[in-house]
Design a protein around this motif. Structure first.
Motif, PDB file in Angstrom:
ATOM      1  N   GLY A  84       0.821  -1.208   0.000  1.00 28.39           N
ATOM      2  CA  GLY A  84       0.000   0.000   0.000  1.00 28.39           C
ATOM      3  C   GLY A  84       0.850   1.250   0.000  1.00 28.39           C
ATOM      4  N   TRP A  85       1.936   1.213   0.756  1.00 26.82           N
ATOM      5  CA  TRP A  85       2.852   2.360   0.794  1.00 26.82           C
ATOM      6  C   TRP A  85       3.550   2.541  -0.547  1.00 26.82           C
ATOM      7  CZ3 TRP A  85       8.491   2.387   1.434  1.00 26.82           C
ATOM      8  CH2 TRP A  85       9.001   3.651   1.702  1.00 26.82           C
TER       9      TRP A  85
ATOM     10  N   ALA B 124       6.015   7.576   7.019  1.00 31.69           N
ATOM     11  CA  ALA B 124       7.086   6.807   6.393  1.00 31.69           C
ATOM     12  C   ALA B 124       7.615   7.511   5.151  1.00 31.69           C
ATOM     13  CB  ALA B 124       6.594   5.404   6.039  1.00 31.69           C
ATOM     14  N   GLU B 125       6.722   8.150   4.415  1.00 27.10           N
ATOM     15  CA  GLU B 125       7.152   8.899   3.231  1.00 27.10           C
ATOM     16  C   GLU B 125       7.974  10.118   3.625  1.00 27.10           C
ATOM     17  OE1 GLU B 125       7.497  10.008  -0.860  1.00 27.10           O
ATOM     18  OE2 GLU B 125       7.359   8.176   0.321  1.00 27.10           O
TER      19      GLU B 125
ATOM     20  N   HIS C  92      15.561   5.786   5.353  1.00 26.12           N
ATOM     21  CA  HIS C  92      14.767   4.663   4.873  1.00 26.12           C
ATOM     22  C   HIS C  92      14.533   3.602   5.949  1.00 26.12           C
ATOM     23  CE1 HIS C  92      15.181   6.428   0.922  1.00 26.12           C
ATOM     24  NE2 HIS C  92      16.484   6.489   1.098  1.00 26.12           N
ATOM     25  N   VAL C  93      15.467   3.476   6.872  1.00 22.49           N
ATOM     26  CA  VAL C  93      15.280   2.510   7.951  1.00 22.49           C
ATOM     27  C   VAL C  93      14.105   2.922   8.834  1.00 22.49           C
ATOM     28  CG1 VAL C  93      16.323   1.554  10.045  1.00 22.49           C
ATOM     29  CG2 VAL C  93      17.649   1.682   7.935  1.00 22.49           C
ATOM     30  N   ALA C  94      13.984   4.210   9.116  1.00 19.66           N
ATOM     31  CA  ALA C  94      12.841   4.688   9.890  1.00 19.66           C
ATOM     32  C   ALA C  94      11.533   4.404   9.146  1.00 19.66           C
ATOM     33  CB  ALA C  94      12.973   6.182  10.178  1.00 19.66           C
ATOM     34  N   SER C  95      11.554   4.511   7.822  1.00 17.46           N
ATOM     35  CA  SER C  95      10.368   4.169   7.029  1.00 17.46           C
ATOM     36  C   SER C  95       9.996   2.706   7.240  1.00 17.46           C
ATOM     37  CB  SER C  95      10.620   4.421   5.536  1.00 17.46           C
ATOM     38  OG  SER C  95      10.843   5.786   5.275  1.00 17.46           O
TER      39      SER C  95
ATOM     40  N   LEU D  85       8.299   9.247  13.394  1.00 23.26           N
ATOM     41  CA  LEU D  85       9.554   9.011  14.103  1.00 23.26           C
ATOM     42  C   LEU D  85      10.521  10.178  13.917  1.00 23.26           C
ATOM     43  CD1 LEU D  85      10.090   5.207  13.363  1.00 23.26           C
ATOM     44  CD2 LEU D  85       9.350   6.251  15.510  1.00 23.26           C
ATOM     45  N   ALA D  86       9.977  11.406  13.984  1.00 21.45           N
ATOM     46  CA  ALA D  86      10.806  12.616  13.929  1.00 21.45           C
ATOM     47  C   ALA D  86      11.805  12.551  12.796  1.00 21.45           C
ATOM     48  CB  ALA D  86      11.535  12.827  15.264  1.00 21.45           C
TER      49      ALA D  86
END
Length: 410
Positions: free
Chosen positions: A194-195, A285-286, A294-297, A381-382
């Motif tokens: 979906g993302w 996430a975007e 990208h890891v936080a995404s 996530l800031a």
């Protein structure tokens, strides 16, 4: 000269001491995690015993999803996972349990290390190694990871696949493949699709769906009747996984069930609330992806899968301490405090639960986990740039009246 050198050496000595302490802490948690899992007689007990029993039942001519439901549960994953997990039946159950446990401990270390290594703070080498030891130790010591280890679950393996893929540790041409493989083993990573679609990452989406489809076709060729049974019946039977109202189910569905909401009303509210949280997680996430983190995404998408799935047991919730690590290593003080609070709660979850049960507040603690997941989906996530340099398509640029090139806003 000596009067100038001595004060400078004190912080370095202190940092070295902290590094040794953090390393010992990580080793201690690694050893205790392995010993805890081994004490549960994995292979003969735990979820891994269901995998082994169901595959042996299949090999003997039985139907995969008719496997006797020991402890009330049967085989719940897609047929492709039975093909992938078949090596679990090559050794004795107890030996298999120890091998699997060792693999999961190594993967847990790798997952925590990948998340810590992707952070931009702290900057000094000694401090980063200290943080690595603390991050690995806190992750291994969290109740979520320990729950995964004592049951012999596959969630750490799936988390590694998603982080490697979404976190851009694989070549661009292979992006999406590992997510598709993870989804073929267990359906929850499908949330990443979906993302991909909403953020127009069409190539990654095509690779992921194509990998998943290939795995499904392979399983259909090898196990046709079991594949038909899964995709037409077992996939919709949540009772095979457990009762949604049980206390440690930290999904939106679990909260609604414990609140007494049932029937169509619960299903509608679950779809509305869960869908809204997933969309918010996609948006956050975007934001992280655009900031190069990208890891936080990947961690945000993992958290979205937890709140959206009907049942999310503690071993599904390994994304919570990972989110704590991401926040604790941000530069602003508020995310750091929130991240540390999450990590401490995850590490002390069992004693906190025991204390709250003894004082009649267990109902409150039972819902803190899901409240944290909801907060992460809502607030993100800031986002901030990570240390890893990822090759992205160059953004469009403009030229100033003086002729100098200036990048457009990201």
């Amino acid at each position: 000269m000596s009067t100038q050198t001595a004060p400078r050496s004190v912080p370095r000595i202190a940092t070295s001491v902290l590094l040794v302490a953090a390393g010992l802490f990580a080793v201690r948690q690694l050893v205790s995690g392995w010993r805890l899992g081994a004490s549960m007689r994995l292979g003969e007990d735990g979820d891994i015993s269901v995998y082994i029993g169901a595959i042996n039942y299949l090999k003997s001519g039985g139907a995969l999803y008719d496997y006797p439901l020991g402890c009330g549960y049967g085989f719940t994953y897609p047929p492709f996972s039975a093909i992938v997990l078949r090596p679990l039946t090559w050794l004795s159950p107890l030996t298999t349990g120890k091998v699997w446990l060792t693999l999961c401990v190594v993967i847990a270390v790798a997952v925590a290390a990948l998340v810590v290594a992707s952070r931009s703070w702290p900057t000094s080498t000694l401090a980063r190694l200290t943080v690595l030891g603390l991050g690995v130790g806190l992750f291994l010591g969290s109740s979520q990871v320990q729950s995964d280890l004592i049951t012999g679950q596959v969630n750490l393996v799936l988390a590694l696949l998603v982080i490697l893929d979404v976190g851009r540790y694989v070549p661009d041409r292979l992006r999406g493949v590992l997510v598709g493989l993870a989804a073929a083993i267990k359906l929850t990573p499908m949330v990443v699709w979906g993302w991909y679609a909403l953020t127009r990452q069409w190539r990654a989406l095509a690779a992921s769906v194509g990998t998943f489809a290939a795995c499904v076709v392979l399983a259909w060729v090898v196990l046709p009747s079991d594949s038909r049974r899964f995709w037409t019946d077992a996939v919709l039977d949540t009772s095979r996984v457990g009762d949604v109202e049980l206390r440690f189910n930290s999904s939106v569905m679990g909260v609604l069930a414990r609140a007494g909401v049932d029937g169509t009303t619960r299903s509608v509210l679950w779809l509305l609330l869960g869908g809204a949280l997933v969309l918010l997680a996609f948006w956050n996430a975007e934001r992280c992806r655009r900031a190069g983190d990208h890891v936080a995404s990947a961690v945000l998408l993992g958290c979205a899968a937890v709140v959206a799935t009907p049942i999310a047991w503690p071993h599904h919730q390994i994304w919570l301490p990972l989110a704590g690590i991401v926040l604790a290593l941000r530069t602003p003080w508020l995310p750091r405090v929130l991240g540390l609070a999450i990590l401490v709660f995850c590490y002390l979850h069992i004693p906190i639960t025991e204390w709250s049960d003894a004082h009649g507040t267990g109902w409150f603690v039972d819902n803190i986990d899901v409240a944290m997941f909801v907060g992460i989906c809502l607030l993100g996530l800031a986002p901030g740039a990570s240390t890893r340099s990822i090759s992205e398509p160059s953004p469009p640029s403009t030229r100033s009246p003086s002729g100098r090139r200036s990048p457009s806003a990201r």
